[in-house]
Motif scaffolding. Structure first.
Motif, PDB file in Angstrom:
ATOM      1  N   LYS A 142       0.845  -1.199   0.000  1.00 35.84           N
ATOM      2  CA  LYS A 142       0.000   0.000   0.000  1.00 35.84           C
ATOM      3  C   LYS A 142       0.881   1.250   0.000  1.00 35.84           C
ATOM      4  N   LYS A 143       1.931   1.227   0.808  1.00 36.29           N
ATOM      5  CA  LYS A 143       2.866   2.351   0.862  1.00 36.29           C
ATOM      6  C   LYS A 143       3.632   2.493  -0.448  1.00 36.29           C
ATOM      7  N   ILE A 144       3.963   1.345  -1.061  1.00 27.89           N
ATOM      8  CA  ILE A 144       4.676   1.380  -2.344  1.00 27.89           C
ATOM      9  C   ILE A 144       3.806   2.046  -3.405  1.00 27.89           C
ATOM     10  N   ARG A 145       2.515   1.726  -3.422  1.00 26.47           N
ATOM     11  CA  ARG A 145       1.616   2.334  -4.403  1.00 26.47           C
ATOM     12  C   ARG A 145       1.500   3.835  -4.185  1.00 26.47           C
ATOM     13  N   HIS A 146       1.459   4.261  -2.918  1.00 25.09           N
ATOM     14  CA  HIS A 146       1.433   5.691  -2.612  1.00 25.09           C
ATOM     15  C   HIS A 146       2.714   6.368  -3.088  1.00 25.09           C
ATOM     16  N   MET A 147       3.836   5.682  -2.855  1.00 24.28           N
ATOM     17  CA  MET A 147       5.131   6.236  -3.244  1.00 24.28           C
ATOM     18  C   MET A 147       5.239   6.369  -4.759  1.00 24.28           C
ATOM     19  N   VAL A 148       4.757   5.365  -5.484  1.00 21.66           N
ATOM     20  CA  VAL A 148       4.791   5.397  -6.947  1.00 21.66           C
ATOM     21  C   VAL A 148       3.960   6.554  -7.471  1.00 21.66           C
ATOM     22  N   LYS A 149       2.769   6.722  -6.905  1.00 13.49           N
ATOM     23  CA  LYS A 149       1.894   7.817  -7.337  1.00 13.49           C
ATOM     24  C   LYS A 149       2.546   9.165  -7.054  1.00 13.49           C
ATOM     25  N   PHE A 150       3.235   9.268  -5.915  1.00 14.46           N
ATOM     26  CA  PHE A 150       3.929  10.501  -5.529  1.00 14.46           C
ATOM     27  C   PHE A 150       5.067  10.803  -6.498  1.00 14.46           C
ATOM     28  N   LEU A 151       5.915   9.803  -6.766  1.00 13.22           N
ATOM     29  CA  LEU A 151       7.079  10.003  -7.637  1.00 13.22           C
ATOM     30  C   LEU A 151       6.680  10.159  -9.099  1.00 13.22           C
ATOM     31  N   GLU A 152       5.535   9.590  -9.475  1.00 18.61           N
ATOM     32  CA  GLU A 152       5.080   9.687 -10.861  1.00 18.61           C
ATOM     33  C   GLU A 152       4.880  11.139 -11.285  1.00 18.61           C
ATOM     34  N   THR A 153       4.412  11.965 -10.355  1.00 22.20           N
ATOM     35  CA  THR A 153       4.209  13.384 -10.642  1.00 22.20           C
ATOM     36  C   THR A 153       5.508  14.035 -11.085  1.00 22.20           C
ATOM     37  N   PHE A 154       6.591  13.748 -10.366  1.00 26.99           N
ATOM     38  CA  PHE A 154       7.883  14.358 -10.676  1.00 26.99           C
ATOM     39  C   PHE A 154       8.528  13.719 -11.903  1.00 26.99           C
ATOM     40  N   TYR A 155       8.260  12.438 -12.107  1.00 31.01           N
ATOM     41  CA  TYR A 155       8.787  11.756 -13.289  1.00 31.01           C
ATOM     42  C   TYR A 155       8.190  12.367 -14.554  1.00 31.01           C
ATOM     43  N   GLU A 156       6.870  12.525 -14.570  1.00 34.31           N
ATOM     44  CA  GLU A 156       6.206  13.111 -15.737  1.00 34.31           C
ATOM     45  C   GLU A 156       6.577  14.581 -15.909  1.00 34.31           C
ATOM     46  N   LEU A 157       6.736  15.276 -14.786  1.00 40.73           N
ATOM     47  CA  LEU A 157       7.144  16.683 -14.841  1.00 40.73           C
ATOM     48  C   LEU A 157       8.517  16.822 -15.490  1.00 40.73           C
ATOM     49  N   THR A 158       9.442  15.939 -15.106  1.00 40.73           N
ATOM     50  CA  THR A 158      10.782  15.964 -15.684  1.00 40.73           C
ATOM     51  C   THR A 158      10.737  15.739 -17.189  1.00 40.73           C
ATOM     52  N   LEU A 159       9.888  14.814 -17.626  1.00 40.00           N
ATOM     53  CA  LEU A 159       9.765  14.553 -19.061  1.00 40.00           C
ATOM     54  C   LEU A 159       9.215  15.770 -19.795  1.00 40.00           C
ATOM     55  N   ARG A 160       8.227  16.437 -19.181  1.00 42.59           N
ATOM     56  CA  ARG A 160       7.608  17.593 -19.842  1.00 42.59           C
ATOM     57  C   ARG A 160       8.581  18.751 -20.011  1.00 42.59           C
ATOM     58  N   VAL A 161       9.382  19.026 -18.989  1.00 45.56           N
ATOM     59  CA  VAL A 161      10.283  20.184 -19.067  1.00 45.56           C
ATOM     60  C   VAL A 161      11.609  19.845 -19.725  1.00 45.56           C
ATOM     61  N   SER A 162      11.804  18.571 -20.084  1.00 47.04           N
ATOM     62  CA  SER A 162      13.068  18.165 -20.720  1.00 47.04           C
ATOM     63  C   SER A 162      12.930  17.994 -22.225  1.00 47.04           C
ATOM     64  N   GLY A 163      11.766  18.299 -22.761  1.00 44.58           N
ATOM     65  CA  GLY A 163      11.550  18.106 -24.198  1.00 44.58           C
ATOM     66  C   GLY A 163      12.466  18.977 -25.036  1.00 44.58           C
ATOM     67  N   SER A 164      12.915  18.452 -26.150  1.00 45.88           N
ATOM     68  CA  SER A 164      13.796  19.212 -27.041  1.00 45.88           C
ATOM     69  C   SER A 164      13.161  19.453 -28.403  1.00 45.88           C
ATOM     70  N   SER A 165      12.011  18.815 -28.656  1.00 48.16           N
ATOM     71  CA  SER A 165      11.355  18.992 -29.956  1.00 48.16           C
ATOM     72  C   SER A 165      10.181  19.956 -29.860  1.00 48.16           C
ATOM     73  N   TYR A 166       9.981  20.552 -28.694  1.00 53.14           N
ATOM     74  CA  TYR A 166       8.914  21.528 -28.515  1.00 53.14           C
ATOM     75  C   TYR A 166       9.344  22.542 -27.461  1.00 53.14           C
ATOM     76  N   VAL A 167       8.732  23.714 -27.478  1.00 52.15           N
ATOM     77  CA  VAL A 167       9.078  24.779 -26.539  1.00 52.15           C
ATOM     78  C   VAL A 167       8.597  24.402 -25.144  1.00 52.15           C
ATOM     79  N   THR A 168       9.434  24.619 -24.131  1.00 48.39           N
ATOM     80  CA  THR A 168       9.078  24.246 -22.760  1.00 48.39           C
ATOM     81  C   THR A 168       9.019  25.425 -21.797  1.00 48.39           C
ATOM     82  N   SER A 169       9.604  26.563 -22.167  1.00 51.19           N
ATOM     83  CA  SER A 169       9.705  27.680 -21.225  1.00 51.19           C
ATOM     84  C   SER A 169       8.350  28.191 -20.757  1.00 51.19           C
ATOM     85  N   ASN A 170       7.319  28.046 -21.607  1.00 50.73           N
ATOM     86  CA  ASN A 170       6.004  28.572 -21.248  1.00 50.73           C
ATOM     87  C   ASN A 170       5.284  27.743 -20.190  1.00 50.73           C
ATOM     88  N   VAL A 171       5.765  26.520 -19.912  1.00 51.61           N
ATOM     89  CA  VAL A 171       5.092  25.682 -18.913  1.00 51.61           C
ATOM     90  C   VAL A 171       5.881  25.584 -17.610  1.00 51.61           C
TER      91      VAL A 171
END
Length: 354
Positions: free
Chosen positions: A201-230
């Protein structure tokens, strides 16, 4: 040193080009600035809008020296007040790494179980048999995290949770797993016991917590689209997440959030140290505009501090517009003069030949 250039061409197409990849003799700020300047001269580049780097202390000096150089060239836009951009993805990495230092025993038990099962082919074969019995169909394979990469911890836990029933069944078939977890001593000296009921149960909570930052990192690390506006939008979202999780009933997550929040505030709690272009880019995004940015500033920093930032931002946007108008006007006049001169030369040449 790897120097990458991002630019938009006359057809509004975004480009990413590695302009230099070379060995350097020193990581001192002055030497780095000289190396970058040389590269810019070699490529004939004298107009640089922003420089994005990590948070190394020497980079402060590097950007200051580059700003001086651009001023000499007469291309330092608004005296370089916008020039220094701290890499958002790098800062997120530092924030999450600080939080993962506080991982609870549940994460440690899963990591040790993975390490135990992966040690021999026979154990891996038995684990695969457990997956077949539990009818777990997944193309993922068990993986261990790498201490220097926080996202590998997320990937490890995200994969492990899909095999929860297989881990439970494996524990019944191989008593050595529970013995290993019971007797294993972590680096910090704490004894890690066998799996307990709320581990997953704690692992699932941890995954959901870290998923936010994982997806955030992918969004701001894009090189084929502009990222500064987000960037500012994402920063505001992270601030809200921390506020919510610090008061969480899950002590492990609450402890992590508190640690990460302190690191977050180190970079984004002092408005005077933040590059206003992060706000301006968000203002120019028609999905957000000035009203949204003002609302988030007030939410993050309060009425007094946030209100001052809002007013300062409005003045900065106006001054930025005036700067562009002035420079565009000069360039237009220069182009008009050049065109007129060329026309006169042509007319004189034509009349002379007549």
């Amino acid at each position: 040193m790897c120097l990458t250039a991002h630019f938009i061409d006359k057809d509004w197409k975004l480009h990413k080009k590695i302009s230099n990849f070379c060995p350097i003799s020193s990581h001192k700020g002055d030497d780095m600035a000289i190396a970058i300047t040389k590269c810019l001269i070699d490529w004939g580049l004298d107009k640089v809008f922003t420089v994005t780097v990590d948070n190394g202390s020497s980079n402060d000096t590097t950007v200051k020296e580059l700003s001086k150089q651009f001023s000499k060239w007469g291309t330092n836009f608004m005296d370089g007040s916008h020039l220094y951009v701290r890499c958002v993805a790098h800062i997120i990495n530092l924030i999450v790494q600080d939080g993962l230092k506080e991982v609870g025993d549940s994460v440690k038990r899963v990591r040790q179980a993975l390490r135990y099962i992966r040690q021999t082919p026979a154990r891996m074969k038995r684990f695969k048999d457990c997956c077949e019995i539990e009818k777990i169909e997944s193309n993922k394979s068990l993986c261990l995290n790498v201490p220097t990469r926080w996202n590998s911890t997320y990937l490890m836990l995200n994969t492990a949770q899909e095999f929860e029933n297989a881990f439970v069944r494996y524990g019944f078939l191989d008593p050595g797993l529970l013995d290993n977890l019971l007797n294993h001593t972590c680096e910090d000296g704490n004894i890690v016991g066998a799996f307990v009921n709320d581990d997953w149960k704690k692992i699932r909570h941890m995954v959901k917590f870290l998923e936010t930052f994982y997806e955030l990192t992918l969004r701001v690390s894009g090189s084929s689209y502009v990222t500064s506006n987000v960037h500012f939008h994402e920063i505001g979202e992270v601030a809200c997440i921390f506020k919510m999780l610090v008061d969480s009933d899950d002590t492990d997550l609450s402890c992590m959030a508190e640690k990460m929040k302190a690191k977050f505030e180190k970079y984004w709690s002092a408005p005077e140290k933040m590059n206003k272009m992060i706000f301006v880019a968000c203002v120019l995004d028609p999905r957000f505009k000035f009203e949204y940015v003002a609302f988030v500033l007030l939410s993050m920093y309060g009425e007094e501090k946030g209100g001052k930032m809002r007013d300062d931002l409005k003045l900065y946007v106006i001054s930025l517009y005036d700067e562009y108008r002035m420079r565009t006007s000069k360039e237009s006049q220069s182009e008009s003069s050049a065109s007129a001169s060329k026309t006169i030369d042509n007319e004189m040449s034509s009349s002379g030949s007549a």
